[in-house]
Write a protein that holds these residues in place. Structure first.
Motif, PDB file in Angstrom:
ATOM      1  N   ARG A   1       0.735  -1.273  -0.052  1.00 56.28           N
ATOM      2  CA  ARG A   1      -0.169   0.078  -0.003  1.00 56.28           C
ATOM      3  C   ARG A   1       0.756   1.363   0.094  1.00 56.28           C
ATOM      4  O   ARG A   1       0.537   2.104  -0.750  1.00 56.28           O
ATOM      5  N   SER A   2       2.099   1.234   0.748  1.00 52.05           N
ATOM      6  CA  SER A   2       2.888   2.331   0.815  1.00 52.05           C
ATOM      7  C   SER A   2       3.368   2.817  -0.448  1.00 52.05           C
ATOM      8  O   SER A   2       3.891   4.120  -0.956  1.00 52.05           O
ATOM      9  N   ARG A   3       3.379   1.993  -1.740  1.00 52.91           N
ATOM     10  CA  ARG A   3       3.968   2.095  -2.882  1.00 52.91           C
ATOM     11  C   ARG A   3       2.833   2.289  -3.974  1.00 52.91           C
ATOM     12  O   ARG A   3       3.327   2.505  -5.179  1.00 52.91           O
ATOM     13  N   LEU A   4       1.781   2.093  -3.516  1.00 52.98           N
ATOM     14  CA  LEU A   4       0.572   2.083  -4.433  1.00 52.98           C
ATOM     15  C   LEU A   4       0.293   3.228  -5.213  1.00 52.98           C
ATOM     16  O   LEU A   4       0.211   3.188  -6.455  1.00 52.98           O
ATOM     17  N   ARG A   5       0.594   4.572  -4.917  1.00 55.26           N
ATOM     18  CA  ARG A   5       0.494   5.426  -5.694  1.00 55.26           C
ATOM     19  C   ARG A   5       1.636   5.576  -6.820  1.00 55.26           C
ATOM     20  O   ARG A   5       1.181   5.761  -7.941  1.00 55.26           O
ATOM     21  N   GLN A   6       2.832   5.476  -6.398  1.00 53.50           N
ATOM     22  CA  GLN A   6       3.969   5.234  -7.401  1.00 53.50           C
ATOM     23  C   GLN A   6       3.702   4.385  -8.479  1.00 53.50           C
ATOM     24  O   GLN A   6       3.863   4.661  -9.589  1.00 53.50           O
ATOM     25  N   TRP A   7       3.232   3.254  -7.972  1.00 50.86           N
ATOM     26  CA  TRP A   7       3.159   1.819  -8.883  1.00 50.86           C
ATOM     27  C   TRP A   7       1.867   2.608 -10.018  1.00 50.86           C
ATOM     28  O   TRP A   7       2.012   2.361 -11.346  1.00 50.86           O
ATOM     29  N   ARG A   8       0.847   3.018  -9.639  1.00 55.59           N
ATOM     30  CA  ARG A   8      -0.328   3.914 -10.521  1.00 55.59           C
ATOM     31  C   ARG A   8       0.419   4.795 -11.445  1.00 55.59           C
ATOM     32  O   ARG A   8       0.100   4.681 -12.536  1.00 55.59           O
ATOM     33  N   LEU A   9       1.108   5.837 -10.847  1.00 54.85           N
ATOM     34  CA  LEU A   9       1.659   6.566 -11.795  1.00 54.85           C
ATOM     35  C   LEU A   9       2.699   6.202 -12.921  1.00 54.85           C
ATOM     36  O   LEU A   9       2.627   6.331 -13.921  1.00 54.85           O
ATOM     37  N   ASP A  10       3.556   5.103 -12.411  1.00 54.15           N
ATOM     38  CA  ASP A  10       4.346   4.355 -13.390  1.00 54.15           C
ATOM     39  C   ASP A  10       3.525   3.641 -14.344  1.00 54.15           C
ATOM     40  O   ASP A  10       3.771   3.759 -15.594  1.00 54.15           O
ATOM     41  N   LEU A  11       2.519   3.004 -13.900  1.00 53.23           N
ATOM     42  CA  LEU A  11       1.785   2.078 -14.986  1.00 53.23           C
ATOM     43  C   LEU A  11       1.064   3.325 -16.204  1.00 53.23           C
ATOM     44  O   LEU A  11       1.057   2.763 -16.991  1.00 53.23           O
ATOM     45  N   ILE A  12       0.688   4.400 -15.611  1.00 54.01           N
ATOM     46  CA  ILE A  12      -0.257   5.212 -16.384  1.00 54.01           C
ATOM     47  C   ILE A  12       0.638   5.543 -17.367  1.00 54.01           C
ATOM     48  O   ILE A  12       0.800   6.020 -18.503  1.00 54.01           O
ATOM     49  N   ALA A  13       1.828   6.120 -16.927  1.00 52.73           N
ATOM     50  CA  ALA A  13       3.049   6.528 -17.715  1.00 52.73           C
ATOM     51  C   ALA A  13       3.433   5.683 -18.557  1.00 52.73           C
ATOM     52  O   ALA A  13       3.724   6.372 -19.745  1.00 52.73           O
ATOM     53  N   ASP A  14       3.384   4.375 -18.476  1.00 52.72           N
ATOM     54  CA  ASP A  14       3.779   3.469 -19.256  1.00 52.72           C
ATOM     55  C   ASP A  14       2.642   2.876 -20.340  1.00 52.72           C
ATOM     56  O   ASP A  14       2.895   1.886 -20.967  1.00 52.72           O
ATOM     57  N   GLY A  15       1.322   3.716 -20.204  1.00 55.75           N
ATOM     58  CA  GLY A  15       0.385   3.335 -21.194  1.00 55.75           C
ATOM     59  C   GLY A  15      -0.486   2.407 -20.681  1.00 55.75           C
ATOM     60  O   GLY A  15      -1.511   2.077 -21.369  1.00 55.75           O
ATOM     61  N   ALA A  16      -0.513   1.972 -19.350  1.00 54.18           N
ATOM     62  CA  ALA A  16      -1.629   1.287 -18.877  1.00 54.18           C
ATOM     63  C   ALA A  16      -3.066   1.804 -18.629  1.00 54.18           C
ATOM     64  O   ALA A  16      -2.967   3.002 -18.287  1.00 54.18           O
ATOM     65  N   VAL A  17      -3.907   0.893 -18.434  1.00 50.66           N
ATOM     66  CA  VAL A  17      -5.494   1.821 -17.854  1.00 50.66           C
ATOM     67  C   VAL A  17      -5.601   0.956 -16.738  1.00 50.66           C
ATOM     68  O   VAL A  17      -5.840  -0.436 -16.780  1.00 50.66           O
ATOM     69  N   LEU A  18      -5.502   1.664 -15.675  1.00 46.47           N
ATOM     70  CA  LEU A  18      -6.040   1.116 -14.425  1.00 46.47           C
ATOM     71  C   LEU A  18      -7.651   0.661 -14.295  1.00 46.47           C
ATOM     72  O   LEU A  18      -8.291   1.427 -14.749  1.00 46.47           O
ATOM     73  N   ILE A  19      -7.695  -0.322 -13.766  1.00 44.95           N
ATOM     74  CA  ILE A  19      -9.153  -1.038 -13.750  1.00 44.95           C
ATOM     75  C   ILE A  19      -9.552  -1.114 -11.999  1.00 44.95           C
ATOM     76  O   ILE A  19     -10.697  -0.334 -11.787  1.00 44.95           O
ATOM     77  N   ARG A  20      -8.889  -1.450 -11.101  1.00 40.55           N
ATOM     78  CA  ARG A  20      -9.218  -1.258  -9.844  1.00 40.55           C
ATOM     79  C   ARG A  20      -7.919  -1.518  -8.845  1.00 40.55           C
ATOM     80  O   ARG A  20      -7.288  -2.249  -9.237  1.00 40.55           O
ATOM     81  N   SER A  21      -8.186  -1.334  -7.695  1.00 36.96           N
ATOM     82  CA  SER A  21      -6.919  -1.973  -6.709  1.00 36.96           C
ATOM     83  C   SER A  21      -7.966  -2.254  -5.599  1.00 36.96           C
ATOM     84  O   SER A  21      -9.070  -1.674  -5.066  1.00 36.96           O
TER      85      SER A  21
END
Length: 58
Positions: A27-47
Motif C-alpha cells: 500500500r505504501s507504494r501504491l501511488r507510485q505504481w499507479r503513476l508508473d503504470l499510467i506513464a507506461d500506457g496502462a489503463v487502471l481497472i481497480r485496486s
C-alpha cells in the motif's frame, strides 16, 4: 507484531498490451505504481486490498 496500513498488500488490476494484468504491491507504494503504470500506457481497472481479495476468493 502489529500491521499498519502501509504494510498492507493491495492487488492492482490494469489493462496493458491487449490483456488484463494484476500485481500485488505494498500500500505504501501504491501511488507510485499507479503513476508508473499510467506513464507506461496502462489503463487502471481497480485496486483491492489483498485481505479483501482473499476473502472474496474463499
Amino acid at each position: 507484531m502489529q500491521h499498519t496500513l502501509t504494510d498492507e498488500q493491495v492487488w492492482l488490476e490494469f489493462w496493458k498490451g491487449g490483456a488484463a494484468h494484476s500485481i500485488c504491491v505494498p500500500r505504501s507504494r501504491l501511488r507510485q505504481w499507479r503513476l508508473d503504470l499510467i506513464a507506461d500506457g496502462a489503463v487502471l481497472i481497480r485496486s483491492v486490498s489483498a485481505g479483501v481479495a482473499g476473502e472474496v476468493a474463499a
